[in-house]
Scaffold this motif. Structure first.
Motif, PDB file in Angstrom:
ATOM      1  N   GLN A 564       1.106  -1.077  -0.300  1.00 40.83           N
ATOM      2  CA  GLN A 564       0.321  -0.071   0.017  1.00 40.83           C
ATOM      3  C   GLN A 564       1.116   1.783  -0.140  1.00 40.83           C
ATOM      4  O   GLN A 564       0.459   1.977  -0.435  1.00 40.83           O
ATOM      5  CB  GLN A 564      -0.858   0.178   1.125  1.00 40.83           C
ATOM      6  N   VAL A 567       2.131   3.586  -3.359  1.00 42.93           N
ATOM      7  CA  VAL A 567       1.206   3.929  -4.384  1.00 42.93           C
ATOM      8  C   VAL A 567       2.549   5.692  -3.995  1.00 42.93           C
ATOM      9  O   VAL A 567       2.561   6.558  -4.931  1.00 42.93           O
ATOM     10  CB  VAL A 567       0.036   3.431  -4.187  1.00 42.93           C
ATOM     11  N   SER A 619      -2.163   3.327  -7.978  1.00 38.19           N
ATOM     12  CA  SER A 619      -2.390   2.034  -7.533  1.00 38.19           C
ATOM     13  C   SER A 619      -2.423   1.472  -9.519  1.00 38.19           C
ATOM     14  O   SER A 619      -1.422  -0.087  -9.467  1.00 38.19           O
ATOM     15  CB  SER A 619      -3.792   0.766  -6.647  1.00 38.19           C
TER      16      SER A 619
END
Length: 711
Positions: A564, A567, A619
């Motif tokens: 995560q 990004v 993403s």
């Protein structure tokens, strides 16, 4: 259509030859710089106003400039390219006589000094030329900045039309309704229009889920409401959970209690009055005021506030010891949870939540679903979690095609109703099309029949009056593709055997951990935040080494890792194409574009700066980057964060088609059910396999909540 010269002659007959030549020269030389009639007015409006005297006011001059601007655009569109000329530099009037054969009388007018007789106001002339020059300078500076300058972030803006009646009611203070009706409003982000001429109705006490594709403006709409750029009645309190709590020496529990400003002010006044009485400095009125304060504190149930705040914190994962920790000791993720706890405790009239499940583990999400089902006021939540919206939302607001559409019911009801609407629209579209074709056949058949002339005319008028046919507004399907890097390996493929790990010897993370996966594995790892999920992924990746025990990976194993945090670590100042070229040099631009296109980053998105993309689009860029080398095993840490529902569905389908191994960490229940066949629970320094899958895990958590009194 009249030419520029004809418009000038007819509207300003008093314009002499010299001034006529000057005005037309200014217009001709500035054609490439004029972006609107306002630019044209700035350039020559003052001169034309001076010439016309009292015969035309400012508005009349603007109308003439508008006509000239439209004429100029028409002429440019139809002129042959070889006759077009672009000036590369400003005209130097004081040097023009030495370079060109110019009539001296015209040049004298152009270079006229103060004091010389002229029908032109020289100050206005100089002001107009200065404005034009400044505009050219700004444009040149902006163009240069695009090429070499720093990134300038665009800003969002909103505008709406309000009736005098609405303003009168708002100003009178008589509006006691907690319903919110915002009509005929627009929202833009920089030069991009996100919403236009739409409306938003929020009934008090209902819970709305705001859904729509990434990049359409859901987060921007929440910000416009929170900042009151869109008019929300002033008596309605708004809280937008957007930023994490600032870290300081305040304990977490006290930080939540401080959100109740009324309670805090009453307690502070009580303390001050008691201090005044005990010191003997009172004037006798303290006892009366204290009685009023105690009555008010009892009315708002101030004594129950610490227990209520503690339940909220515990539900969001804050153990009792953590509730006494200072806020500065928490990580960013925990401070975001603290911001959510403060909002839930404060109970605003309108609560705005943007992807609240992103910061939570499965246990906290299940608690939040149950807690919000009894929420007394209005909620507007942006979420990609279908199960969360099914549990929480009473209504859905769908953002698409620059407008908002409301639907009653949760997300599943919305999907069914939307599908039914699309079918009805399709039937209506086809019926209208057949009716039009029927009329057109009659017209074509009898167009030259004198006896049917009146009927043909009637049919033509009927055809003109029919409403315009609009094509069906159906969103395109999202498709993702993970290339196979599959080849049969003899096991073991990836395993941890009797692994111990700790960051400091006094706090063990794992003891005797043994797990394994192969190229057929579809594993989801769940557990509370801080239980060691990300640490275990890094051990599997080989980024961390066991303190004791063994990590084994097949020599031909190629792991694709999505975090995560990847990004946030993308280079924001370059385009997506440049990002891939920088990371994987040696390919053509077409190859980079094809790779990005496989993940929905196509067209102008591929050439926009990464910073200007939405969270979901970033993403997708990270997915494109991760798959360039065709891994045969994926380790994915919270891959659904920031993705819209359509992309999550596409991601699930792509992973199911992928021929290789997968281990992922996720809190999205539907995504877990869609992709994974095995559930690992990370807890108590090890991993437990749940045979009953997610249903059994949910039942275990809900039973824990009931025992602890959180439900």
């Amino acid at each position: 259509m009249a030419t520029l010269a004809e418009i000038l002659r007819s509207e300003f007959p008093q314009l002499d030859a010299e001034l006529f030549q000057y005005v037309t020269d200014v217009i001709d030389s500035g054609q490439s710089d004029f972006e609107s009639e306002d630019d044209l007015f700035d350039a020559v409006g003052a001169i034309l106003q001076d010439v016309s005297g009292d015969s035309k006011d400012d508005e009349d001059i603007r109308d003439v400039c508008q006509r000239m601007y439209m004429t100029m655009r028409m002429e440019n569109n139809h002129a042959p390219k070889q006759n077009q000329m672009l000036l590369q530099a400003p005209i130097q009037l004081n040097q023009i006589s030495t370079q060109y054969d110019v009539d001296p009388q015209i040049l004298n007018v152009l270079l006229m000094k103060k004091g010389q007789s002229s029908t032109v106001n020289v100050k206005k002339l100089e002001k107009a030329e200065a404005k034009l020059k400044a505009k050219q300078g700004k444009r040149t500076e902006r163009d240069t900045q695009k090429l070499t300058g720093p990134l300038v972030m665009e800003e969002a803006s909103a505008s709406q039309a309000a009736s005098k009646k609405e303003n009168r009611i708002e100003n009178s203070g008589k509006n006691k309704s907690y319903d919110i009706r915002i009509e005929n409003f627009d929202v833009s982000f920089g030069e991009r229009v996100l919403l236009t001429g739409t409306e938003l109705h929020l009934a008090a006490g209902r819970r709305y889920g705001l859904v729509g594709r990434n990049g359409l403006g859901k987060t921007t709409l929440l910000k416009m409401l929170a900042s009151r750029s869109l008019r929300v009645p002033s008596h309605i309190s708004i809280l937008h959970v957007e930023q994490e709590v600032a870290g300081d020496d305040t304990p977490a529990l006290q930080s939540v209690l401080e959100c109740d400003t009324l309670r805090e002010s009453l307690l502070s006044e009580e303390k001050m009055l008691n201090s005044r009485i005990s010191s003997g400095n009172g004037d006798g009125s303290e006892s009366t005021r204290l009685s009023e304060i105690y009555s008010k504190l009892e009315e708002i149930e101030a004594d129950k506030a610490p227990a209520r705040a503690s339940v909220i914190l515990a539900g969001l994962g804050f153990k009792h010891t953590m509730q006494q920790q200072m806020t500065k000791e928490f990580s960013g993720g925990w401070r975001m949870r603290l911001a959510l706890a403060r909002a839930l405790f404060a109970r605003p009239d309108l609560l705005l939540l943007d992807e609240p499940t992103n910061m939570l583990d499965v246990k906290a999400i299940i608690w939040l679903e149950d807690y919000l089902q009894t929420w007394p006021s209005t909620i507007l939540v942006v979420s990609h979690d279908r199960n969360f919206l099914n549990a929480v939302a009473t209504d859905i607001v769908h953002l698409h095609s620059q407008r908002l559409e409301g639907y009653r019911g949760n997300f599943e009801s919305f999907l069914k109703t939307k599908e039914e609407r699309l079918k009805n629209q399709h039937r209506e579209f086809e019926a209208q099309q057949q009716y039009r074709e029927h009329i057109q056949v009659f017209i074509d058949r009898f167009r030259y029949n004198a006896n049917r002339a009146s009927q043909v005319q009637s049919k033509l008028k009927l055809l003109e009056k029919l409403p315009e046919l609009k094509p069906l507004d159906k969103e395109s399907e999202v498709v993702l593709r993970f290339p196979d890097g599959f080849e049969k390996f003899s096991p073991p493929i990836l395993q941890l055997d009797e692994v111990d790990f700790w960051y400091s010897s006094d706090q063990s993370i794992f003891k005797k951990l043994s797990v394994s996966a192969d190229l057929d594995s579809r594993v989801c790892m769940v557990g509370e935040n801080g239980a060691g999920k990300s640490t275990m992924l890094k051990l599997l990746m080989g980024e961390l080494s066991p303190v004791q025990g063994i990590r084994h990976a097949h020599r031909n194993l190629k792991i694709g890792y999505f975090s995560q945090h990847h990004v946030d670590q993308l280079d924001m100042n370059i385009t997506a194409v440049e990002l891939l070229a920088k990371r994987f040099p040696g390919k053509t631009e077409e190859e980079y574009r094809h790779q990005l296109g496989s993940y929905g980053i196509s067209g102008e998105l591929a050439t926009r700066s990464v910073a200007s993309l939405s969270g979901g689009q970033k993403s997708r860029v990270a997915f494109a980057q991760m798959t360039v080398l065709c891994p045969n095993f994926y380790i994915l840490d919270e891959p659904t964060n920031h993705l819209d529902m359509e992309t999550i569905e596409a991601l699930g389908k792509a992973l199911n088609k992928f021929r290789g191994g997968i281990i992922l960490v996720s809190h999205d229940e539907r995504f877990i059910r869609l992709v994974c066949q095995e559930l690992w629970v990370c807890e108590n320094g090890g991993v437990t396999r749940i045979d009953g899958g997610f249903d059994e895990y949910r039942n275990i958590l809900q039973e824990q909540f009931r025992k602890e009194g959180f439900l």
